[in-house]
Motif scaffolding. Structure first.
Motif, short mmCIF file in Angstrom:
data_model
loop_
_atom_site.label_atom_id
_atom_site.label_comp_id
_atom_site.label_asym_id
_atom_site.label_seq_id
_atom_site.Cartn_x
_atom_site.Cartn_y
_atom_site.Cartn_z
N ASP A 1 -13.48 14.29 10.99
CA ASP A 1 -13.34 14.32 9.58
C ASP A 1 -12.67 13.41 8.64
OD1 ASP A 1 -12.31 17.79 8.17
OD2 ASP A 1 -13.21 15.97 7.25
N ASN A 2 -13.47 13.21 7.58
CA ASN A 2 -12.92 12.16 6.72
C ASN A 2 -11.51 12.49 5.86
OD1 ASN A 2 -15.11 10.81 7.22
ND2 ASN A 2 -16.19 11.05 5.29
N LEU A 3 -11.28 13.80 6.02
CA LEU A 3 -10.08 14.41 5.31
C LEU A 3 -9.09 14.43 6.33
CD1 LEU A 3 -8.45 14.85 2.60
CD2 LEU A 3 -9.14 17.33 3.15
N VAL A 4 -8.00 13.64 6.40
CA VAL A 4 -6.87 13.97 7.49
C VAL A 4 -5.61 14.56 6.90
CG1 VAL A 4 -5.43 12.62 9.20
CG2 VAL A 4 -7.74 11.77 8.58
N LYS A 5 -5.08 15.45 7.44
CA LYS A 5 -3.78 16.19 7.18
C LYS A 5 -2.87 15.52 7.87
CE LYS A 5 -5.95 20.16 5.21
NZ LYS A 5 -5.83 19.70 3.78
N GLY A 6 -1.64 15.15 7.25
CA GLY A 6 -0.53 14.64 7.94
C GLY A 6 1.13 15.56 7.61
N SER A 7 1.91 15.05 7.85
CA SER A 7 3.23 15.40 7.79
C SER A 7 3.72 15.66 6.21
CB SER A 7 4.25 14.67 8.17
OG SER A 7 3.94 14.09 9.51
N TYR A 8 4.57 16.49 6.00
CA TYR A 8 5.26 16.74 4.53
C TYR A 8 4.37 17.15 3.36
CZ TYR A 8 8.52 13.98 7.13
OH TYR A 8 9.42 13.55 8.18
N GLY A 9 2.95 17.69 4.07
CA GLY A 9 1.86 17.99 3.08
C GLY A 9 1.02 16.86 2.47
N PHE A 10 1.13 15.60 3.16
CA PHE A 10 0.42 14.60 2.56
C PHE A 10 -0.82 14.68 3.46
CE2 PHE A 10 2.77 11.74 0.00
CZ PHE A 10 4.20 12.35 0.26
N GLU A 11 -2.01 14.04 2.79
CA GLU A 11 -3.39 13.99 3.13
C GLU A 11 -4.04 12.48 2.87
OE1 GLU A 11 -5.00 17.70 1.82
OE2 GLU A 11 -5.97 16.74 -0.17
N ALA A 12 -5.07 12.25 3.31
CA ALA A 12 -5.75 11.00 3.15
C ALA A 12 -7.03 11.17 3.35
CB ALA A 12 -5.03 9.82 3.79
N GLU A 13 -7.85 10.37 2.44
CA GLU A 13 -9.38 10.64 2.76
C GLU A 13 -10.00 9.41 3.09
OE1 GLU A 13 -11.35 12.38 -0.75
OE2 GLU A 13 -13.18 12.54 0.48
N PHE A 14 -10.68 9.25 4.23
CA PHE A 14 -11.19 8.00 4.64
C PHE A 14 -12.87 8.06 3.93
CE2 PHE A 14 -12.87 4.62 6.99
CZ PHE A 14 -14.05 5.03 7.69
N ASN A 15 -12.67 6.79 3.21
CA ASN A 15 -14.31 6.64 2.50
C ASN A 15 -14.81 5.18 3.09
OD1 ASN A 15 -16.31 5.86 0.68
ND2 ASN A 15 -15.31 7.32 -0.73
N LYS A 16 -15.83 5.49 3.88
CA LYS A 16 -16.41 4.17 4.76
C LYS A 16 -17.08 3.23 3.56
CE LYS A 16 -18.84 2.77 8.71
NZ LYS A 16 -19.52 3.22 10.04
N SER A 17 -17.81 4.00 2.56
CA SER A 17 -18.55 2.97 1.78
C SER A 17 -17.94 2.16 0.84
CB SER A 17 -19.45 3.81 1.14
OG SER A 17 -18.91 4.88 0.18
N GLN A 18 -16.65 2.89 0.49
CA GLN A 18 -15.69 2.15 -0.36
C GLN A 18 -14.62 1.59 0.33
OE1 GLN A 18 -14.35 4.85 -3.50
NE2 GLN A 18 -16.41 5.16 -4.36
N THR A 19 -14.55 1.50 1.59
CA THR A 19 -13.49 0.81 2.61
C THR A 19 -12.04 1.50 2.09
OG1 THR A 19 -13.51 -1.15 1.29
CG2 THR A 19 -14.94 -0.93 3.42
N SER A 20 -12.04 2.53 1.89
CA SER A 20 -10.63 2.91 1.11
C SER A 20 -10.06 4.00 2.20
CB SER A 20 -10.70 3.51 -0.21
OG SER A 20 -11.54 4.50 -0.10
N PHE A 21 -8.82 4.47 1.93
CA PHE A 21 -7.95 5.38 2.64
C PHE A 21 -6.83 5.70 1.89
CE2 PHE A 21 -7.18 7.93 6.16
CZ PHE A 21 -6.00 7.81 6.76
N HIS A 22 -7.05 6.42 0.88
CA HIS A 22 -6.01 6.88 -0.27
C HIS A 22 -5.04 7.95 0.41
CE1 HIS A 22 -8.04 3.77 -2.66
NE2 HIS A 22 -8.81 4.72 -3.36
N LEU A 23 -3.94 7.76 -0.07
CA LEU A 23 -3.05 9.11 0.53
C LEU A 23 -2.84 9.87 -0.75
CD1 LEU A 23 -0.83 9.67 2.49
CD2 LEU A 23 0.78 8.50 1.16
N LYS A 24 -2.99 10.90 -0.66
CA LYS A 24 -2.75 12.10 -1.72
C LYS A 24 -1.77 13.28 -1.34
CE LYS A 24 -7.25 10.94 -3.12
NZ LYS A 24 -8.81 11.68 -3.57
N LYS A 25 -1.38 13.88 -2.37
CA LYS A 25 -0.47 15.09 -2.22
C LYS A 25 -0.61 15.81 -3.50
CE LYS A 25 3.91 16.73 -0.89
NZ LYS A 25 5.49 16.47 -0.63
N PRO A 26 -0.85 17.14 -3.27
CA PRO A 26 -1.23 17.90 -4.41
C PRO A 26 -0.17 18.06 -5.50
CG PRO A 26 -1.95 18.98 -2.51
CD PRO A 26 -1.27 17.97 -2.14
#
Lengths: 113, 116
Positions: B54-79
């Protein structure tokens, strides 16, 4: 579990002095690493070990030596400290080397005058 | 050669607003991507990782990150950001190779500041 511990926490050296930084882990990890952290440069790998009795050079090994006589310990030595070695040093360990997470110690802050 | 770029030295967010910390990477083959957080005078703490699936990875403390292969990005996010999220965030990549013991290549770090 204590995880990864490092001693000392802080040290001041004069140019030309030597010292050893100790890293210990209680997670039975095979792989251990020494990094240095400098402002604006992220972390850079100094040396690493893939098991007891083995060591290898990383990205910035010059001026450092390491030893891994016991699986749980990884020592970083500075034989003749230079001001350019002023940095924060982090030790890390992991189960494996590709997919596995590296777990970091709290760091050693070293100032070389 | 493997590399990681964090294009922003600092990100400022108001508490309660969503946050994004950007990361782009360059690696041959499949990437293994990690986010770590560093609080003042502390070591790095693992937040999350992308290995496969899954391209959307959930982690600790409510953080998540989205893997985007075409844009070679892995941005960290929190709502919804918290003041306690203020820290230095590092993105790291490891290629699918045993070269150099699987060393992590780190970005230079992004300082996140969350104001009340």
């Amino acid at each position: 579990n204590a995880g990864v511990t490092q001693t000392p926490k802080f040290r001041v050296l004069k140019t030309g002095q030597s010292m050893t930084l100790l890293c210990a882990q209680d997670m039975n990890h095979e792989y251990m690493y020494w990094y240095r952290q400098d402002p604006g440069m992220g972390l850079r790998l100094i040396h690493y070990s893939v098991g007891e009795g083995t060591t290898a050079k990383g990205e910035v090994p010059d001026g450092y030596n390491v030893s891994r006589l016991k699986k749980q310990n990884f020592l970083l030595g500075l034989e003749s400290a230079a001001p350019s070695q002023t940095s924060v040093y982090f030790c890390a360990s992991s189960w494996g080397i590709i997919q596995e997470t590296q777990y970091f110690g709290p760091g050693t802050r070293l100032l070389v005058l | 050669a493997q590399s990681v770029a964090q294009p922003e030295d600092q990100v400022n967010v108001a508490e309660g607003n969503p946050l994004t910390v950007k990361c782009t990477y360059s690696v041959s083959g499949n990437p293994y991507l990690f986010w770590y957080v560093q609080y003042p005078n502390r070591g790095l703490q693992f937040l999350l990782k992308y290995i496969t699936g899954d391209n959307l990875v959930k982690g600790s403390y409510g953080f998540e990150a989205e893997f985007n292969k075409s844009q070679t990005s892995f941005h960290l996010k929190k709502p919804s950001a918290l003041v306690s999220d203020s820290a230095l965030y590092f993105c790291a990549v490891r290629g699918a190779s045993y070269n150099q013991g699987g060393k992590l290549i780190f970005g230079q770090g992004t300082e996140l500041s969350v104001k009340p």
